[in-house]
Write a protein that holds these residues in place. Structure first.
Motif, PDB file in Angstrom:
ATOM      1  N   LYS A  13      30.003  44.164  32.758  1.00 35.44           N
ATOM      2  CA  LYS A  13      29.818  44.434  34.186  1.00 35.44           C
ATOM      3  C   LYS A  13      29.539  43.173  34.995  1.00 35.44           C
ATOM      4  O   LYS A  13      30.163  42.944  36.028  1.00 35.44           O
ATOM      5  N   THR A  14      28.592  42.370  34.530  1.00 33.52           N
ATOM      6  CA  THR A  14      28.197  41.182  35.293  1.00 33.52           C
ATOM      7  C   THR A  14      29.354  40.189  35.396  1.00 33.52           C
ATOM      8  O   THR A  14      29.624  39.647  36.475  1.00 33.52           O
ATOM      9  N   THR A  15      30.049  39.977  34.307  1.00 33.99           N
ATOM     10  CA  THR A  15      31.211  39.073  34.326  1.00 33.99           C
ATOM     11  C   THR A  15      32.267  39.606  35.286  1.00 33.99           C
ATOM     12  O   THR A  15      32.838  38.849  36.079  1.00 33.99           O
ATOM     13  N   ALA A  16      32.516  40.899  35.235  1.00 35.11           N
ATOM     14  CA  ALA A  16      33.500  41.501  36.141  1.00 35.11           C
ATOM     15  C   ALA A  16      33.068  41.369  37.589  1.00 35.11           C
ATOM     16  O   ALA A  16      33.897  41.111  38.473  1.00 35.11           O
ATOM     17  N   MET A  17      31.779  41.533  37.857  1.00 30.72           N
ATOM     18  CA  MET A  17      31.278  41.355  39.222  1.00 30.72           C
ATOM     19  C   MET A  17      31.528  39.924  39.683  1.00 30.72           C
ATOM     20  O   MET A  17      31.995  39.703  40.795  1.00 30.72           O
ATOM     21  N   GLU A  18      31.216  38.963  38.829  1.00 27.49           N
ATOM     22  CA  GLU A  18      31.426  37.552  39.189  1.00 27.49           C
ATOM     23  C   GLU A  18      32.888  37.286  39.515  1.00 27.49           C
ATOM     24  O   GLU A  18      33.199  36.650  40.521  1.00 27.49           O
ATOM     25  N   TRP A  19      33.786  37.751  38.658  1.00 31.09           N
ATOM     26  CA  TRP A  19      35.220  37.533  38.886  1.00 31.09           C
ATOM     27  C   TRP A  19      35.692  38.219  40.158  1.00 31.09           C
ATOM     28  O   TRP A  19      36.452  37.651  40.927  1.00 31.09           O
ATOM     29  N   THR A  20      35.235  39.445  40.383  1.00 32.89           N
ATOM     30  CA  THR A  20      35.634  40.180  41.578  1.00 32.89           C
ATOM     31  C   THR A  20      35.147  39.463  42.835  1.00 32.89           C
ATOM     32  O   THR A  20      35.908  39.264  43.780  1.00 32.89           O
ATOM     33  N   ILE A  21      33.894  39.074  42.833  1.00 30.15           N
ATOM     34  CA  ILE A  21      33.323  38.368  43.989  1.00 30.15           C
ATOM     35  C   ILE A  21      34.072  37.075  44.250  1.00 30.15           C
ATOM     36  O   ILE A  21      34.439  36.773  45.389  1.00 30.15           O
ATOM     37  N   GLN A  22      34.328  36.316  43.192  1.00 33.98           N
ATOM     38  CA  GLN A  22      35.027  35.035  43.359  1.00 33.98           C
ATOM     39  C   GLN A  22      36.418  35.234  43.949  1.00 33.98           C
ATOM     40  O   GLN A  22      36.800  34.549  44.904  1.00 33.98           O
ATOM     41  N   GLN A  23      37.159  36.180  43.405  1.00 33.92           N
ATOM     42  CA  GLN A  23      38.533  36.395  43.898  1.00 33.92           C
ATOM     43  C   GLN A  23      38.553  36.860  45.349  1.00 33.92           C
ATOM     44  O   GLN A  23      39.341  36.367  46.154  1.00 33.92           O
ATOM     45  N   LEU A  24      37.683  37.811  45.679  1.00 37.46           N
ATOM     46  CA  LEU A  24      37.684  38.328  47.039  1.00 37.46           C
ATOM     47  C   LEU A  24      37.153  37.302  48.038  1.00 37.46           C
ATOM     48  O   LEU A  24      37.650  37.205  49.163  1.00 37.46           O
TER      49      LEU A  24
END
Length: 160
Positions: A13-24
């Protein structure tokens, strides 16, 4: 828009949040991240003075520096609705929540194994399920698809 990432500990979850935040963020969207510290205890504090004020009895402690605002509020029962109200004065496109499994918002569920699938019956408003992936490339592929869906749902924004 509000979206939740939920699942068991160490499911990504945390890794996915980081990637999502970075991309957006790179695409010009404003994202707010909220994490539920569901493992008990108080999360580690990053600002010593804020902790000192809280320990002294302050109901709220705010420390600002270099454009960063650290807010610590004590003696309150916080649910996601109160947090959302607190954040409503900020300009954001996506409120991305890690945890708070029982809330009503659309959820992306992260699993570690097939055994986790039994727990889906206790969740509502599931948008998608991300299976556990050993390979980094597989994880990123799932998150890229998810980010593409989020972008379709967000209002169009001009890049600055």
């Amino acid at each position: 828009m509000i979206l939740q990432y939920v699942g068991f500990q160490n499911s990504g979850k945390t890794t996915a949040m980081e990637w999502t935040i970075q991309q957006l963020t790179e695409k010009g969207y404003n994202v707010i991240a909220v994490k539920h510290h569901g493992h008990g205890g108080i999360p580690d504090n990053i600002v010593k003075d804020s902790t000192k004020y809280s320990d002294a009895g302050a109901v709220a402690s705010i420390v600002e520096g270099e454009g960063v605002l650290h807010l610590e509020i004590t003696n309150q029962k916080w649910d996601i609705e109160k947090i959302h109200m607190l954040l409503s004065c900020l300009n954001y496109d996506l409120l991305l929540i890690e945890g708070y499994k029982q809330e009503k918002f659309p959820k992306v569920v992260f699993t570690r194994s097939e055994r986790d699938l039994d727990q889906l019956q206790f969740l509502s408003n599931i948008h998608s399920i991300i299976p556990f992936c050993d390979q980094l490339a597989d994880k990123k592929a799932y998150i890229n698809k998810l980010v593409a869906w989020i972008e379709q749902e967000l209002p169009k924004r001009k890049l600055v």
